[in-house]
Design a protein around this motif. Structure first.
Motif, PDB file in Angstrom:
ATOM      1  N   ALA A  41      -0.654  46.924 -53.269  1.00 32.29           N
ATOM      2  CA  ALA A  41      -0.472  45.993 -54.384  1.00 32.29           C
ATOM      3  C   ALA A  41      -0.812  46.645 -55.724  1.00 32.29           C
ATOM      4  O   ALA A  41      -0.636  46.037 -56.778  1.00 32.29           O
ATOM      5  CB  ALA A  41      -1.322  44.742 -54.172  1.00 32.29           C
ATOM      6  N   GLY A  42      -1.296  47.874 -55.666  1.00 32.10           N
ATOM      7  CA  GLY A  42      -1.566  48.603 -56.898  1.00 32.10           C
ATOM      8  C   GLY A  42      -2.992  48.508 -57.404  1.00 32.10           C
ATOM      9  O   GLY A  42      -3.289  48.965 -58.507  1.00 32.10           O
ATOM     10  N   VAL A  43      -3.872  47.919 -56.620  1.00 27.50           N
ATOM     11  CA  VAL A  43      -5.270  47.833 -57.038  1.00 27.50           C
ATOM     12  C   VAL A  43      -5.864  49.227 -56.980  1.00 27.50           C
ATOM     13  O   VAL A  43      -5.837  49.885 -55.941  1.00 27.50           O
ATOM     14  CB  VAL A  43      -6.062  46.856 -56.142  1.00 27.50           C
ATOM     15  CG1 VAL A  43      -7.525  46.831 -56.540  1.00 27.50           C
ATOM     16  CG2 VAL A  43      -5.454  45.461 -56.205  1.00 27.50           C
ATOM     17  N   LYS A  44      -6.367  49.678 -58.102  1.00 26.11           N
ATOM     18  CA  LYS A  44      -6.900  51.038 -58.170  1.00 26.11           C
ATOM     19  C   LYS A  44      -8.384  51.071 -58.541  1.00 26.11           C
ATOM     20  O   LYS A  44      -9.058  52.054 -58.315  1.00 26.11           O
ATOM     21  CB  LYS A  44      -6.117  51.847 -59.206  1.00 26.11           C
ATOM     22  CG  LYS A  44      -4.632  51.866 -58.959  1.00 26.11           C
ATOM     23  CD  LYS A  44      -4.148  53.254 -58.672  1.00 26.11           C
ATOM     24  CE  LYS A  44      -2.651  53.318 -58.596  1.00 26.11           C
ATOM     25  NZ  LYS A  44      -2.081  53.013 -57.342  1.00 26.11           N
ATOM     26  N   VAL A  45      -8.840  50.000 -59.147  1.00 18.41           N
ATOM     27  CA  VAL A  45     -10.247  49.953 -59.557  1.00 18.41           C
ATOM     28  C   VAL A  45     -10.948  48.810 -58.834  1.00 18.41           C
ATOM     29  O   VAL A  45     -10.341  47.809 -58.473  1.00 18.41           O
ATOM     30  CB  VAL A  45     -10.388  49.763 -61.087  1.00 18.41           C
ATOM     31  CG1 VAL A  45      -9.857  50.975 -61.827  1.00 18.41           C
ATOM     32  CG2 VAL A  45      -9.686  48.508 -61.557  1.00 18.41           C
ATOM     33  N   ARG A  46     -12.214  49.020 -58.590  1.00 18.93           N
ATOM     34  CA  ARG A  46     -13.062  48.013 -57.952  1.00 18.93           C
ATOM     35  C   ARG A  46     -12.485  47.539 -56.620  1.00 18.93           C
ATOM     36  O   ARG A  46     -12.569  46.365 -56.272  1.00 18.93           O
ATOM     37  CB  ARG A  46     -13.301  46.853 -58.910  1.00 18.93           C
ATOM     38  CG  ARG A  46     -14.010  47.297 -60.172  1.00 18.93           C
ATOM     39  CD  ARG A  46     -14.139  46.292 -61.255  1.00 18.93           C
ATOM     40  NE  ARG A  46     -14.428  44.949 -60.812  1.00 18.93           N
ATOM     41  CZ  ARG A  46     -14.251  43.880 -61.561  1.00 18.93           C
ATOM     42  NH1 ARG A  46     -13.805  44.007 -62.788  1.00 18.93           N
ATOM     43  NH2 ARG A  46     -14.525  42.696 -61.108  1.00 18.93           N
ATOM     44  N   VAL A  47     -11.898  48.458 -55.875  1.00 18.97           N
ATOM     45  CA  VAL A  47     -11.280  48.124 -54.592  1.00 18.97           C
ATOM     46  C   VAL A  47     -12.300  47.542 -53.629  1.00 18.97           C
ATOM     47  O   VAL A  47     -12.029  46.549 -52.944  1.00 18.97           O
ATOM     48  CB  VAL A  47     -10.583  49.360 -53.977  1.00 18.97           C
ATOM     49  CG1 VAL A  47     -10.123  49.077 -52.563  1.00 18.97           C
ATOM     50  CG2 VAL A  47      -9.423  49.794 -54.853  1.00 18.97           C
ATOM     51  N   SER A  48     -13.485  48.135 -53.578  1.00 18.16           N
ATOM     52  CA  SER A  48     -14.487  47.630 -52.635  1.00 18.16           C
ATOM     53  C   SER A  48     -14.865  46.191 -52.966  1.00 18.16           C
ATOM     54  O   SER A  48     -15.118  45.386 -52.067  1.00 18.16           O
ATOM     55  CB  SER A  48     -15.716  48.530 -52.607  1.00 18.16           C
ATOM     56  OG  SER A  48     -16.325  48.580 -53.871  1.00 18.16           O
ATOM     57  N   LYS A  49     -14.876  45.838 -54.254  1.00 15.79           N
ATOM     58  CA  LYS A  49     -15.169  44.455 -54.647  1.00 15.79           C
ATOM     59  C   LYS A  49     -14.060  43.524 -54.150  1.00 15.79           C
ATOM     60  O   LYS A  49     -14.334  42.448 -53.613  1.00 15.79           O
ATOM     61  CB  LYS A  49     -15.297  44.345 -56.160  1.00 15.79           C
ATOM     62  CG  LYS A  49     -15.631  42.943 -56.615  1.00 15.79           C
ATOM     63  CD  LYS A  49     -15.725  42.826 -58.117  1.00 15.79           C
ATOM     64  CE  LYS A  49     -16.150  41.423 -58.459  1.00 15.79           C
ATOM     65  NZ  LYS A  49     -15.406  40.752 -59.419  1.00 15.79           N
ATOM     66  N   TRP A  50     -12.807  43.932 -54.315  1.00 15.11           N
ATOM     67  CA  TRP A  50     -11.675  43.140 -53.828  1.00 15.11           C
ATOM     68  C   TRP A  50     -11.777  42.938 -52.322  1.00 15.11           C
ATOM     69  O   TRP A  50     -11.587  41.834 -51.812  1.00 15.11           O
ATOM     70  CB  TRP A  50     -10.352  43.850 -54.147  1.00 15.11           C
ATOM     71  CG  TRP A  50      -9.804  43.546 -55.496  1.00 15.11           C
ATOM     72  CD1 TRP A  50     -10.142  44.147 -56.669  1.00 15.11           C
ATOM     73  CD2 TRP A  50      -8.823  42.561 -55.817  1.00 15.11           C
ATOM     74  NE1 TRP A  50      -9.422  43.624 -57.691  1.00 15.11           N
ATOM     75  CE2 TRP A  50      -8.606  42.647 -57.202  1.00 15.11           C
ATOM     76  CE3 TRP A  50      -8.109  41.648 -55.064  1.00 15.11           C
ATOM     77  CZ2 TRP A  50      -7.696  41.820 -57.854  1.00 15.11           C
ATOM     78  CZ3 TRP A  50      -7.202  40.834 -55.716  1.00 15.11           C
ATOM     79  CH2 TRP A  50      -7.010  40.926 -57.092  1.00 15.11           C
ATOM     80  N   LEU A  51     -12.039  44.022 -51.612  1.00 17.20           N
ATOM     81  CA  LEU A  51     -12.105  43.946 -50.156  1.00 17.20           C
ATOM     82  C   LEU A  51     -13.250  43.044 -49.704  1.00 17.20           C
ATOM     83  O   LEU A  51     -13.109  42.281 -48.745  1.00 17.20           O
ATOM     84  CB  LEU A  51     -12.237  45.343 -49.555  1.00 17.20           C
ATOM     85  CG  LEU A  51     -11.012  46.240 -49.730  1.00 17.20           C
ATOM     86  CD1 LEU A  51     -11.315  47.654 -49.256  1.00 17.20           C
ATOM     87  CD2 LEU A  51      -9.806  45.665 -49.014  1.00 17.20           C
TER      88      LEU A  51
END
Length: 113
Positions: A41-51
């Motif tokens: 989806a293009g998430v490149k920053v704060r991925v661990s927070k999203w997950l």
């Protein structure tokens, strides 16, 4: 997708130790898929927070499904009633599914909602 993972996990609870091992495998694969989708989806920053947030949402949904809240709400739309009917039908179908098929991951969900 969370609903279908929960349906599988719910059925696997009936399979004892083997079901528990398969549940862990299924959950791990689900998490890998979620992570891939986040990156795609293009998430490149704060991925661990999203997950972490997505995992929290998943656990919240699973807890609600386990408590039957999904099946007990009143005063809701026709779409909700269709979803409840779908879940009940799929649970009944999974309960009739042979243990060997369940443990081999040979499951199929109906396509009509």
């Amino acid at each position: 997708m969370s609903l279908h993972v929960w349906l599988c996990l719910f059925r696997l609870r009936q399979e004892g130790k083997d079901g528990k091992e398969m549940s862990q495998t299924l959950y791990d694969l689900f998490q890998e898929d979620v992570e891939k989708r986040v990156y795609d989806a293009g998430v490149k920053v704060r991925v661990s927070k999203w997950l972490k947030e997505l995992e929290t949402y998943f656990y919240g949904s699973v807890m609600a499904y386990d408590k039957g809240q999904f099946l007990l709400c009143t005063g809701v739309t026709l779409r909700y009633h269709l979803a409840v009917s779908y879940v009940r039908r799929e649970l009944a179908s999974l309960n009739m599914t042979d243990s060997k098929a369940v443990l081999n991951g040979n499951l199929k969900f109906s396509r009509d909602y």
